[in-house]
Design a protein around this motif. Structure first.
Motif, short mmCIF file in Angstrom:
data_model
loop_
_atom_site.label_atom_id
_atom_site.label_comp_id
_atom_site.label_asym_id
_atom_site.label_seq_id
_atom_site.Cartn_x
_atom_site.Cartn_y
_atom_site.Cartn_z
N GLY A 106 0.83 -1.20 0.00
CA GLY A 106 0.00 0.00 0.00
C GLY A 106 0.87 1.25 0.00
O GLY A 106 2.09 1.18 0.11
N ILE A 107 0.20 2.39 -0.10
CA ILE A 107 0.92 3.66 -0.09
C ILE A 107 0.38 4.61 0.98
O ILE A 107 0.84 5.74 1.10
N GLY A 108 -0.61 4.13 1.76
CA GLY A 108 -1.11 4.95 2.85
C GLY A 108 -2.26 5.86 2.50
O GLY A 108 -2.32 7.00 2.98
N ILE A 109 -3.18 5.39 1.66
CA ILE A 109 -4.37 6.19 1.34
C ILE A 109 -5.62 5.38 1.63
O ILE A 109 -5.59 4.15 1.70
N ALA A 110 -6.72 6.09 1.79
CA ALA A 110 -8.04 5.48 1.80
C ALA A 110 -8.75 5.97 0.56
O ALA A 110 -8.79 7.18 0.29
N GLU B 22 0.84 -4.59 -6.02
CA GLU B 22 1.25 -5.97 -5.74
C GLU B 22 2.32 -6.44 -6.72
O GLU B 22 3.27 -7.13 -6.33
N GLU B 23 2.18 -6.07 -7.97
CA GLU B 23 3.19 -6.45 -8.97
C GLU B 23 4.55 -5.82 -8.64
O GLU B 23 5.59 -6.45 -8.81
N ALA B 24 4.51 -4.59 -8.15
CA ALA B 24 5.76 -3.93 -7.77
C ALA B 24 6.35 -4.55 -6.52
O ALA B 24 7.56 -4.82 -6.46
N GLY B 25 5.51 -4.80 -5.51
CA GLY B 25 5.96 -5.42 -4.28
C GLY B 25 6.40 -4.42 -3.23
O GLY B 25 6.77 -3.28 -3.54
N GLN C 175 9.49 1.14 -5.64
CA GLN C 175 8.98 2.48 -5.90
C GLN C 175 8.16 2.47 -7.18
O GLN C 175 8.59 1.91 -8.19
N VAL C 176 6.96 3.05 -7.14
CA VAL C 176 6.11 3.10 -8.32
C VAL C 176 5.93 4.55 -8.75
O VAL C 176 6.07 5.48 -7.95
N VAL D 226 6.33 7.10 -5.61
CA VAL D 226 5.81 6.76 -4.28
C VAL D 226 6.36 5.40 -3.87
O VAL D 226 6.37 4.45 -4.66
N GLN D 227 6.79 5.29 -2.62
CA GLN D 227 7.32 4.04 -2.09
C GLN D 227 6.16 3.11 -1.71
O GLN D 227 5.15 3.56 -1.16
#
Length: 356
Positions: A258-262, A326-329, A333-334, A349-350
Motif C-alpha cells: 500500500g501507499i497509505g491512502i483510503a 502488488e506487482e511492484a511489491g 517504488q512506483v 511513491v514508495q
C-alpha cells in the motif's frame, strides 16, 4: 364325415386362438427364466472421456478434505477442500475454510485422518497453508500450470468435496477472465477466473485444473442466490497463488502492499464521471503523504487527487491500483500518474506493507 372335419377345424381354430392369447404369457415366462442378457461391446472412450478419466485418476489422490470443528465441545464440522502443494506436505486451501475453526483435520483419499497445523494465512487473497502433523504420509503435489495464458472456452476441471461428498469431479469451461473478486479487508482480486464447472459448498479451497491436469486456480466462491451451483464459480488464479503461498510458508503471512491512502467509494467516481481512484484520505507520515498527495476536502466539498495510472498502466478501479502495487511489491517504488484540477503529474511513491 363333414361333422368330423368341422370338429377338427374347430379344434385347430381353438388351438390357434389359445396360442395367440397365451403367447405373450409364454414369452414373458421364457424371458423371466432366461439367463442375464449379454453385455454389448462398446468402442473406445472418446478423447475427452479419456482425458477426464486420466486426469481424475492422476490428480485426485492429491486432493484432500479439510474439516474444521466449530467450538471446543461441538461436533459441528465445516468441510472444505485442499490439495498438496509441495513435497514437504504443505496443503493449500481457502482462508475462509479454516479461519473460524478451533482445530484443523485433513482426510486423505485413503480414509486416514490427520490433524494439521496452520502455517500461514492471507485473508486478502482468501488463501491459507496448513501442514500435516508428524508421521503423516502425503500424496505427491499437483503439477503447476499458469493462469497468464488461459483462454475463455478451454476446458476446466474441479475436484473437491461438495456438501462433504469427497472425491467429486466436475468439468466445464473457463467462462471469463479478469473478474473482480472481493476478499477480506475491502480488498479485491482483480484477475479471478470464472468457470461453469460445478462448484458447491465444500469445494472451497480445491484445485481448478486444465486438461493437462495442471493447477490453474484455487476455487473460492460461487455466485448463487440459493448457495448452490448456478453455473458461475470463481477461482484465484494460480499465478497469484504461486506468489502468495511460498511467502506464507516462509513467514506465515503475506504483506499487504500500500501507499497509505483510503480510497473513496467507487460509486462516487461513477457519479462524477471520473475514471480513476479518488483519494479520500491520506495517512499522516505515509508514502502518499510524503509524495504530496491530498484527499477530499469535506469542508469545501472538493476533490483532491485522483490516481489514474500506476507505472504507466491505467487505473480505473481500486483493484487496478492494488494489482499494480502488488506487482511492484513491498519496498519498490512506483510512478503514480495523479490528476488534480484537470492537470496530471507523475510522482514517485514508495510501496510499504500496510498490514492485514
Amino acid at each position: 364325415m363333414r361333422v368330423a372335419i368341422t370338429r377338427v377345424l374347430l379344434a385347430v381354430l381353438l388351438v390357434l386362438l389359445a396360442v395367440a392369447v397365451l403367447q405373450p404369457l409364454v414369452d414373458r415366462w421364457l424371458v423371466m427364466q432366461s439367463a442375464p442378457r449379454p453385455v454389448d461391446a462398446r468402442g473406445s472412450l472418446s478423447e475427452f472421456e479419456t482425458t477426464s478419466v486420466r486426469l481424475f485418476e492422476t490428480i485426485s489422490p492429491s486432493v484432500v478434505q479439510v474439516g474444521v470443528p466449530h467450538g471446543r465441545f461441538t461436533q459441528e464440522m465445516e468441510s472444505g477442500t485442499g490439495f498438496v502443494w509441495d513435497d514437504a506436505g504443505h496443503i493449500v486451501t481457502n482462508n475462509h475454510v479454516i479461519e473460524n475453526g478451533t482445530a484443523i483435520f485433513v482426510r486423505l483419499v485413503s480414509g486416514q485422518v490427520f490433524k494439521a497445523d496452520l502455517v500461514g494465512r492471507a485473508p486478502n487473497y482468501d488463501l491459507a497453508v496448513i501442514r500435516l502433523g508428524p508421521g503423516a504420509s502425503h500424496p505427491p503435489p499437483i503439477p503447476l500450470g499458469s493462469s497468464r495464458d488461459l483462454k475463455v472456452g478451454q476446458a476446466a476441471f474441479v475436484i473437491g468435496n461438495p456438501f462433504g461428498l469427497d472425491q467429486s469431479l466436475t468439468s466445464g469451461v473457463i467462462s471469463a477472465l479478469e473478474r473482480r473478486l472481493p476478499t477480506s479487508g475491502d480488498r479485491e482480486i482483480s484477475s479471478a477466473i470464472q468457470t461453469d464447472a460445478a462448484i458447491n459448498p465444500g469445494n472451497s479451497g480445491g484445485p481448478l485444473l486444465d486438461s493437462a491436469g495442471r493447477l490453474i486456480g484455487v476455487t473460492t466462491a460461487i455466485y448463487s442466490p440459493s448457495g448452490a451451483n448456478a453455473g458461475i464459480g470463481f477461482a484465484i488464479p494460480v499465478d497469484v497463488v504461486n506468489r502468495v503461498v511460498p511467502t506464507l510458508i516462509r513467514t506465515g503471512r503475506y504483506p499487504t502492499p500500500g501507499i497509505g491512502i483510503a480510497a473513496a467509494d467507487e460509486r462516487m467516481a461513477a457519479q462524477l464521471g471520473i475514471n480513476g481512484v479518488i483519494v479520500a484520505q491520506v495517512m499522516p507520515g505515509s508514502p502518499a503523504d510524503k509524495a504530496g498527495l491530498i484527499g477530499l476536502n469535506l469542508a469545501s466539498g472538493t476533490i483532491g487527487d485522483v490516481i489514474v495510472a500506476v507505472d504507466g498502466k491505467p487505473v480505473q478501479h481500486l483493484a487496478n491500483l492494488v494489482s499494480g502495487l502488488e506487482e511492484a511489491g513491498v519496498g519498490a517504488q512506483v510512478e503514480l500518474t495523479v490528476a488534480r484540477d484537470a492537470r496530471q503529474r507523475t510522482v514517485p511513491v514508495q510501496v510499504v506493507d500496510i498490514g492485514g
